[in-house]
Design a protein around this motif. Structure first.
Motif, mmCIF file in Angstrom:
data_model
loop_
_atom_site.group_PDB
_atom_site.id
_atom_site.type_symbol
_atom_site.label_atom_id
_atom_site.label_comp_id
_atom_site.label_asym_id
_atom_site.label_seq_id
_atom_site.Cartn_x
_atom_site.Cartn_y
_atom_site.Cartn_z
ATOM 1 N N PRO A 85 0.749 -1.189 0.024
ATOM 2 C CA PRO A 85 0.024 -0.088 0.027
ATOM 3 C C PRO A 85 0.871 1.346 -0.046
ATOM 4 O O PRO A 85 1.736 1.172 0.667
ATOM 5 N N LEU A 86 0.450 2.237 -0.723
ATOM 6 C CA LEU A 86 1.145 3.565 -0.909
ATOM 7 C C LEU A 86 0.213 4.620 -0.300
ATOM 8 O O LEU A 86 1.003 5.688 0.386
ATOM 9 N N LEU A 87 -1.002 4.777 -0.563
ATOM 10 C CA LEU A 87 -1.696 6.033 -0.229
ATOM 11 C C LEU A 87 -3.442 5.686 -0.621
ATOM 12 O O LEU A 87 -3.540 4.930 -1.202
ATOM 13 N N VAL A 88 -4.113 6.368 0.417
ATOM 14 C CA VAL A 88 -5.468 6.213 0.348
ATOM 15 C C VAL A 88 -5.979 7.641 -0.122
ATOM 16 O O VAL A 88 -5.692 8.670 0.326
ATOM 17 N N LYS A 89 -6.735 7.786 -1.169
ATOM 18 C CA LYS A 89 -7.515 8.902 -1.754
ATOM 19 C C LYS A 89 -8.906 8.506 -2.460
ATOM 20 O O LYS A 89 -8.830 7.821 -3.099
ATOM 21 N N ASP A 90 -9.836 9.484 -2.068
ATOM 22 C CA ASP A 90 -11.274 9.319 -2.620
ATOM 23 C C ASP A 90 -11.746 7.698 -2.621
ATOM 24 O O ASP A 90 -12.184 7.454 -3.688
ATOM 25 N N GLY A 91 -11.555 7.082 -1.553
ATOM 26 C CA GLY A 91 -12.078 5.803 -1.769
ATOM 27 C C GLY A 91 -11.106 4.727 -2.322
ATOM 28 O O GLY A 91 -11.755 3.601 -2.497
ATOM 29 N N ALA A 92 -10.083 5.276 -2.788
ATOM 30 C CA ALA A 92 -9.086 4.220 -3.525
ATOM 31 C C ALA A 92 -7.877 4.088 -2.823
ATOM 32 O O ALA A 92 -7.444 4.934 -2.446
ATOM 33 N N LEU A 93 -7.450 2.924 -2.669
ATOM 34 C CA LEU A 93 -5.900 2.449 -2.004
ATOM 35 C C LEU A 93 -4.961 2.425 -3.342
ATOM 36 O O LEU A 93 -5.213 1.410 -4.207
ATOM 37 N N LEU A 94 -4.059 3.307 -3.438
ATOM 38 C CA LEU A 94 -2.948 3.051 -4.414
ATOM 39 C C LEU A 94 -1.955 2.309 -4.033
ATOM 40 O O LEU A 94 -1.611 2.520 -2.707
ATOM 41 N N ALA A 95 -1.707 1.336 -4.700
ATOM 42 C CA ALA A 95 -0.724 0.322 -4.139
ATOM 43 C C ALA A 95 0.370 -0.160 -5.423
ATOM 44 O O ALA A 95 0.132 -0.008 -6.410
ATOM 45 N N GLN A 96 1.313 -0.737 -4.795
ATOM 46 C CA GLN A 96 2.474 -1.274 -5.548
ATOM 47 C C GLN A 96 2.156 -2.752 -6.032
ATOM 48 O O GLN A 96 2.047 -3.487 -4.799
ATOM 49 N N GLY A 97 2.168 -3.186 -7.188
ATOM 50 C CA GLY A 97 2.034 -4.648 -7.560
ATOM 51 C C GLY A 97 3.331 -5.239 -7.885
ATOM 52 O O GLY A 97 4.410 -4.661 -7.714
ATOM 53 N N ARG A 98 3.364 -6.481 -8.195
ATOM 54 C CA ARG A 98 4.613 -7.124 -8.663
ATOM 55 C C ARG A 98 5.038 -6.492 -9.908
ATOM 56 O O ARG A 98 4.233 -5.977 -10.663
ATOM 57 N N PRO A 99 6.204 -6.366 -10.050
ATOM 58 C CA PRO A 99 6.849 -5.584 -11.320
ATOM 59 C C PRO A 99 6.581 -6.383 -12.525
ATOM 60 O O PRO A 99 5.972 -7.534 -12.818
ATOM 61 N N GLY A 100 6.427 -5.430 -13.778
ATOM 62 C CA GLY A 100 6.157 -5.932 -14.870
ATOM 63 C C GLY A 100 7.145 -6.802 -15.605
ATOM 64 O O GLY A 100 8.114 -7.083 -14.958
ATOM 65 N N ALA A 101 6.896 -7.435 -16.709
ATOM 66 C CA ALA A 101 7.893 -8.434 -17.616
ATOM 67 C C ALA A 101 9.180 -7.824 -17.714
ATOM 68 O O ALA A 101 10.165 -8.383 -17.503
ATOM 69 N N ASN A 102 9.401 -6.360 -17.664
ATOM 70 C CA ASN A 102 10.613 -5.879 -18.091
ATOM 71 C C ASN A 102 11.098 -4.944 -16.554
ATOM 72 O O ASN A 102 11.884 -4.034 -16.909
ATOM 73 N N GLY A 103 10.528 -5.169 -15.566
ATOM 74 C CA GLY A 103 10.935 -4.685 -14.445
ATOM 75 C C GLY A 103 9.967 -3.389 -14.065
ATOM 76 O O GLY A 103 10.491 -2.584 -13.403
ATOM 77 N N GLU A 104 9.022 -3.216 -14.940
ATOM 78 C CA GLU A 104 8.019 -1.860 -14.650
ATOM 79 C C GLU A 104 7.516 -1.721 -13.397
ATOM 80 O O GLU A 104 7.074 -2.648 -12.571
ATOM 81 N N LEU A 105 7.172 -0.459 -13.006
ATOM 82 C CA LEU A 105 6.504 -0.476 -11.609
ATOM 83 C C LEU A 105 5.170 -0.418 -12.156
ATOM 84 O O LEU A 105 4.583 0.317 -12.746
ATOM 85 N N SER A 106 4.609 -1.328 -11.376
ATOM 86 C CA SER A 106 3.189 -1.629 -11.379
ATOM 87 C C SER A 106 2.357 -0.912 -10.301
ATOM 88 O O SER A 106 2.524 -1.030 -9.148
ATOM 89 N N LEU A 107 1.448 0.075 -10.753
ATOM 90 C CA LEU A 107 0.444 0.935 -9.637
ATOM 91 C C LEU A 107 -0.935 0.377 -9.887
ATOM 92 O O LEU A 107 -1.235 0.218 -10.851
ATOM 93 N N VAL A 108 -1.588 0.067 -8.760
ATOM 94 C CA VAL A 108 -2.911 -0.486 -8.832
ATOM 95 C C VAL A 108 -3.703 0.201 -7.799
ATOM 96 O O VAL A 108 -3.441 0.597 -6.697
ATOM 97 N N ALA A 109 -4.992 0.771 -8.370
ATOM 98 C CA ALA A 109 -5.859 1.375 -7.454
ATOM 99 C C ALA A 109 -6.921 0.356 -7.130
ATOM 100 O O ALA A 109 -7.345 -0.138 -7.662
#
Length: 340
Positions: A85-109
């Motif tokens: 978990p990273l932050l809560v705003k407007d009823g949504a939790l912004l969180a980090q997911g598993r990295p993408g196939a090339n190491g991308e930062l995955s952000l999930v609401a």
């Protein structure tokens, strides 16, 4: 109250390198003090406490995120759609997911009521950087989020590279001393994006610009020291939402395990409660008579037993000084093994 002392852990008789102090909690504190910013910023890497909803979102050692009820410590829901978990705003939790196939930062609401994913976006990083959730022996990665003064959500990331250097063998004549193992640190690589959580979009921006969005005129009392009375030093730290102040001083009766005494007041100066503590200051929030903070991994001896405590979110009653409940948190820091 039984709070364990924080002491360095060792492996194979060798002390571990000191943990690198990160600015993540200070960043959250700054964000919390920006006018109009969301209060539910990260209390610690992997922990977001949302006082308005009475919930904490914790990176679980079993994987995924647990939504923990602040009043009871019960888990309300679990999700594997994201991991940190990273932050809560407007009823949504912004969180980090598993990295993408090339190491991308995955952000999930995530929906804070059920933990289901609303949107997802992958952010490309610098060459050679992977958005790993756990530190490795050669690289660490941290993503942090805050609500800027213009109410936009900003995510910054930092990757630290390091290489281990083992013991250099002595020559056959034995005249030259061997060199100890060391950690050789490389320069950090950084980046930032502005995130639209509703639409699942992320726009890259300069890291320096992201830092500037926090504002330059903020007064943060993380290092404020007041001297009261002969030889008495009191340090103060505001809560992440700016509603309370933790005053810390030496506890002459605390002994080795609780050498500090905390006194928590509200903004008006009314005392909420006091407690003995193992550390001088730590990021915190308060709800009612409860203080919520993250306790570091620890180890101590109790008689003939060795007691180990993991990284954990603590709910403490300031009226009694006792822990009400704790919730274990994933420890992202690399703690070995290390080269000889």
């Amino acid at each position: 109250m039984n709070i364990l002392a924080i002491v360095p852990m060792s492996l194979g008789g060798r002390m571990m390198p000191k943990k690198i102090v990160r600015s993540g909690w200070a960043l959250a504190l700054l964000a919390a003090l920006v006018p109009g910013a969301a209060a539910a910023t990260a209390l610690h890497d992997g922990v977001v406490v949302d006082l308005a909803q009475g919930a904490a979102y914790v990176a679980s050692p079993q994987g995924g995120i647990d939504a923990v009820q602040l009043s009871t410590g019960n888990v309300m829901w679990k999700t594997r759609d994201a991991a940190k978990p990273l932050l809560v705003k407007d009823g949504a939790l912004l969180a980090q997911g598993r990295p993408g196939a090339n190491g991308e930062l995955s952000l999930v609401a995530l929906d804070t009521r059920q933990g289901t994913a609303r949107s997802r976006v992958e952010v490309a990083l610098s060459s050679g950087v992977r958005a790993n959730l756990m530190d490795g022996p050669t690289q660490s990665f941290r993503a942090e989020a805050f609500v800027a003064a213009d109410k936009s959500v900003v995510v910054t990331w930092t990757a630290d590279d390091r290489a281990f250097q083992g013991i250099v063998p002595a020559p056959e004549d034995g005249l030259a001393p061997a060199k100890s193992a060391a950690v050789v640190a490389g320069g950090p690589r950084r980046g930032a994006v502005q995130v639209d959580m509703a639409k699942g979009r992320a726009v890259p921006m300069a890291y320096e610009k992201a830092q500037g969005l926090l504002g330059s005129a903020l007064t943060v009392r993380t290092e404020a020291i007041r001297v009261r009375g002969l030889g008495t030093t009191t340090r103060e730290l505001p809560s992440l939402d700016g509603q309370h102040v933790l005053k810390s001083e030496k506890n002459p009766e605390g002994g080795l395990w609780t050498p500090y005494r905390w006194t928590v007041t509200n903004k008006a100066g009314r005392v909420i409660g006091t407690a003995n503590a193992p550390v001088s200051l730590t990021p915190f929030v308060v709800s009612g008579s409860r203080i919520f903070y993250v306790a570091m991994p620890s180890i101590r001896r109790e008689g003939d037993k060795t007691v180990r405590q993991p990284l954990r979110l603590v709910s403490m009653d300031l009226l009694s000084g006792n822990d009400v409940w704790t919730s274990e948190v994933v420890d992202s820091n690399y703690r070995g093994p290390f080269p000889p």
